[in-house]
Write an enzyme that holds these catalytic residues in place. Structure first.
Site, PDB file in Angstrom:
ATOM      1  N   SER A  62       0.842  -1.092  -0.059  1.00 32.55           N
ATOM      2  CA  SER A  62       0.094  -0.053   0.027  1.00 32.55           C
ATOM      3  C   SER A  62       0.869   1.414  -0.133  1.00 32.55           C
ATOM      4  O   SER A  62       1.763   1.237  -1.006  1.00 32.55           O
ATOM      5  CB  SER A  62      -0.904  -0.113   1.555  1.00 32.55           C
ATOM      6  OG  SER A  62      -1.955   0.997   1.096  1.00 32.55           O
ATOM      7  N   ASP A 209      -5.964  -3.691  -2.278  1.00 26.54           N
ATOM      8  CA  ASP A 209      -5.121  -3.246  -1.405  1.00 26.54           C
ATOM      9  C   ASP A 209      -4.154  -4.769  -0.706  1.00 26.54           C
ATOM     10  O   ASP A 209      -4.878  -5.643  -0.457  1.00 26.54           O
ATOM     11  CB  ASP A 209      -5.396  -2.500  -0.331  1.00 26.54           C
ATOM     12  CG  ASP A 209      -4.419  -1.878   0.522  1.00 26.54           C
ATOM     13  OD1 ASP A 209      -3.451  -2.562   1.310  1.00 26.54           O
ATOM     14  OD2 ASP A 209      -4.281  -0.533   0.621  1.00 26.54           O
TER      15      ASP A 209
END
Length: 729
Positions: A62, A209
């Site tokens: 991320s 993610d």
């Protein structure tokens, strides 16, 4: 003899450095996810560099993939710090391009219709819902611009620092570890928070993610062959029930819950020689991009206190490295030798190519390309418009990838406004528009808008570009409308007419970049005016109109609802001619101007209107109308009419709420206005004289559009309250 000794000395020195390098443990850096909190990673890198610790491999998830990928590709810590402070995060974490880059016709949609949000429909009529609140258009462009120099690097082991990024296959729940690929796209996939960002489709997978499966990828960096792992955990403890008081708190908690379990599993694998850095970030949220300096400092301090533990990892100074070469000037602007378009949208490749102004044989002009991509995206045909640079031998090919909107390109918009004069007389209007996009490969569209209430309207226009850039166009139209117009004698209203008009016409025009448009048109209309309120013995009217019209429009406002900079200019000239069906020959013109200036949270908008009827004509059919909030406040909407009007105004407002990020910035404004205007006729004695007016208002920029509560008064002893969902001016 001396030369021999010198050679032996140099050889010994080189051997010693190589031996020291071999003896030094190989260090891997693990950067966890955490949205805005990930900016603390920059402070960690800064402290590591000051301590002389060389990083041999990086694994990130991320926001950790963002910072890690930039650093691994050659960015200096100072550059990362400047980027964190200079990036307009609100712009980067949205899809809308800056309004100055949006095509002019799309700017006019903002003014013609009340609500900024639009529903999209597919060709089969079904409602098109997005896969995420944010499609990631601007974020993808930002990453491409920052990593253009890595376009010919597909193997991440060949970056200046070997790198890995982690994402999640949302269909299977599997962890996806990227060792190779297109670096900006890989990073974009790694940070696609579910429901917030749309997933990235890559190699047949739908990716979100990586924090869902591996937020602290210690296992990944070990697979890269490191001896020691420096692990940066930017996670935040769960908040208790009393601390969950807003949507931002719930968003923060959701992300923490999503990542906490797998993070604890990874931290449990740390060895004795590994180093865990935990910056104190409990007071920072996932959207606190505006506090970048504080988070960078938190990361720096947390690393600095561990300097003694990391002393054994320090490396002697060396003269050069791949990282030094990657950081040298000129490495990030390849010379473009060709441009290629990849397109599956409704418009042709030529339309897309027209908007790309990158010169062939010149270095990549990132600022211009960013603007061009914003204009393309603003056409409303695409889910995303991205670019990449492909290296083939001596060639650098700029590839424009335009992905058509999966949610459809037909749009519905709605709106509402209300006003009440506090004397029992009120007005309302409910409006809607429907736009069919992409009727042909040049980008023709069919726009229809309708409004019911005090002012009724049905307008339909077919807009046909004549070239791939929509510079020239033709636009036939049909128009039906009715509104109330007051008839006044000796400054006293004697009747209110209901004026109905039906017509059609044809415009030809030329767009002026993304800021302006010129139209030349011819039209015919007919209608009637009947007494609605007042002296019933006054005659009803019927009329025929034939006219030529010239219109010029120019719009550089940065925001149509609460602008902070720019101007909006409109000039229209109309001549009514018996030769094409008009009952009377007369001329009219109208000029409108608004200019916005800002300083910090304070904004002033200066402007007004001026309209003239230059010859004798029937008053009811040739009158301009005004009245309402900030158009002589205190009067009802459009309750003042005259063959000639003038209006000057100054509007001031101040933002009361701090700036937010992600799609969560709903600013609140408090403001007021001062106005001065007049209405008068040519062929009777009506002249309102100059009227002074003022208003105060509270404005809230909601997801649907601006919601305004206003109270206005004027020197004619008129007062009114207004509720507007939509237009501010």
């Amino acid at each position: 003899m001396h030369r021999l000794l010198l050679c032996l000395l140099l050889s010994f020195t080189s051997f010693s450095l190589l031996a020291a390098e071999a003896a030094r443990p190989k260090v891997g850096l693990v950067l966890s996810g955490g949205a805005a909190r990930g900016l603390a990673h920059i402070g960690v890198l800064k402290a590591l560099e000051e301590q002389g610790i060389k990083i041999d491999a990086i694994a990130g998830t991320s926001m950790g993939a963002v910072i890690g990928g930039l650093y691994a590709s050659g960015y200096k810590v100072e550059e990362l710090e400047k980027l964190a402070l200079a990036i307009d995060w609100q712009q980067a974490l949205s899809d809308a391009p800056p309004r100055k880059d949006v095509p002019f016709r799309r700017k006019q949609d903002d003014r013609d219709f009340l609500v900024k949000q639009q529903l999209s429909f597919r060709d089969d009529g079904s409602l098109g819902l997005p896969l995420g609140v944010i499609q990631g258009q601007n974020l993808a462009l930002l990453l491409e611009s920052l990593l253009a120099h890595t376009s010919d690097t597909r193997d991440f082991d060949k970056l200046p620092i070997p790198f890995r990024a982690v994402a999640t296959d949302i269909a299977s729940g599997e962890k996806v570890v990227f060792k190779r690929g297109h670096l900006p796209q890989v990073i974009r996939a790694s940070m696609s928070i579910p429901a917030v960002f749309a997933p990235v489709e890559l190699d047949g997978r739908l990716l979100v993610d990586g924090g869902m499966v591996d937020n602290i990828p210690v296992d990944i960096v070990r697979e890269m062959g490191v001896d020691v792992a420096i692990v940066v955990d930017i996670g935040t403890p769960l908040r208790n029930r009393k601390q969950l008081v807003s949507v931002v708190d719930v968003l923060n908690q959701s992300i923490t819950l999503m990542t906490r379990r797998n993070s604890e599993e990874q931290l449990a694998t740390l060895r004795r020689d590994d180093i865990l850095i935990e910056p104190p970030l409990a007071s920072f949220g996932v959207t606190d991009f505006g506090r970048a300096t504080e988070m960078i400092e938190a990361g720096y301090r947390a690393t600095e206190v561990l300097a003694a533990r990391m002393a054994s990892l320090r490396q002697p100074d060396s003269t050069s490295s791949d990282l030094d070469v990657a950081r040298s000037p000129g490495q990030r602007t390849p010379v473009i030798t060709a441009i290629k378009v990849e397109n599956d949208s409704k418009v042709s490749d030529d339309v897309i190519r027209y908007y790309i102004r990158q010169p062939i044989g010149e270095p990549l002009e990132l600022d211009r390309l960013q603007t061009d991509m914003g204009t393309l995206y603003g056409l409303d045909y695409f889910d995303r418009v991205q670019y990449r640079v492909v290296h083939k031998g001596e060639d650098n090919i700029l590839v424009i990838n335009a992905r058509g909107r999966s949610g459809g390109t037909d749009y519905l918009r709605l709106g509402l406004n209300l006003s009440d004069d506090m004397r029992g007389d009120s007005a309302f209007n409910l409006g809607a528009s429907y736009r069919v996009n992409g009727i042909n490969r040049l980008g023709a569209e069919w726009l229809t808008r309708a409004q019911i209430g005090d002012e009724q309207e049905l307008y339909s226009e077919f807009y046909q570009p004549l070239d791939v850039g929509s510079r020239y166009f033709v636009a036939p139209f049909l128009a039906l409308g009715s509104q109330n117009v007051e008839a006044t004698l000796d400054n006293d209203p004697v009747a209110e007419y209901r004026l109905e008009r039906y017509g059609f016409g044809l415009n030809v025009g030329r767009q002026i970049g993304t800021s302006g448009e010129v139209r030349l048109g011819v039209g015919q209309a007919w209608g009637k005016a009947q007494v609605r309120i007042g002296e019933q013995d006054l005659p009803d009217l019927s009329f025929n109109e034939g006219f030529y019209e010239l219109k010029y429009s120019f719009d550089t406002m940065d925001n149509v609802y609460f602008p902070h900079s720019g101007e909006d200019i409109n000039l229209s000239l109309r001549q009514f001619e018996p030769d094409i069906g008009s009952d009377e020959r007369y001329r009219q013109w109208e000029f409108k101007l608004d200019k916005a200036l800002s300083s910090g949270p304070d904004t002033w908008v200066f402007g007004g209107r001026y309209g003239r009827t230059l010859d004798d004509a029937e008053v009811v059919t040739s009158s301009f109308v005004m009245g309402g909030a900030r158009e002589l406040s205190g009067f009802r909407q459009n309750s003042i009419s005259g063959q000639n009007i003038s209006l000057l105004r100054m509007v001031y407002y101040r933002r009361l709420t701090p700036r937010a990020y992600l799609p969560l910035d709903f600013p609140l404004y408090l403001g007021g206005s001062l106005e001065r205007g007049r209405a008068w006729n040519n062929d009777n004695e009506f002249d309102s004289g100059y009227i002074n007016a003022a208003s105060i208002f509270l404005g809230f920029d909601t997801p649907l559009g601006p919601l305004n509560f206003s109270y206005g008064v004027n020197t004619e002893d008129q007062k009114a309250v207004y509720l507007n969902l939509g237009h501010t001016f």
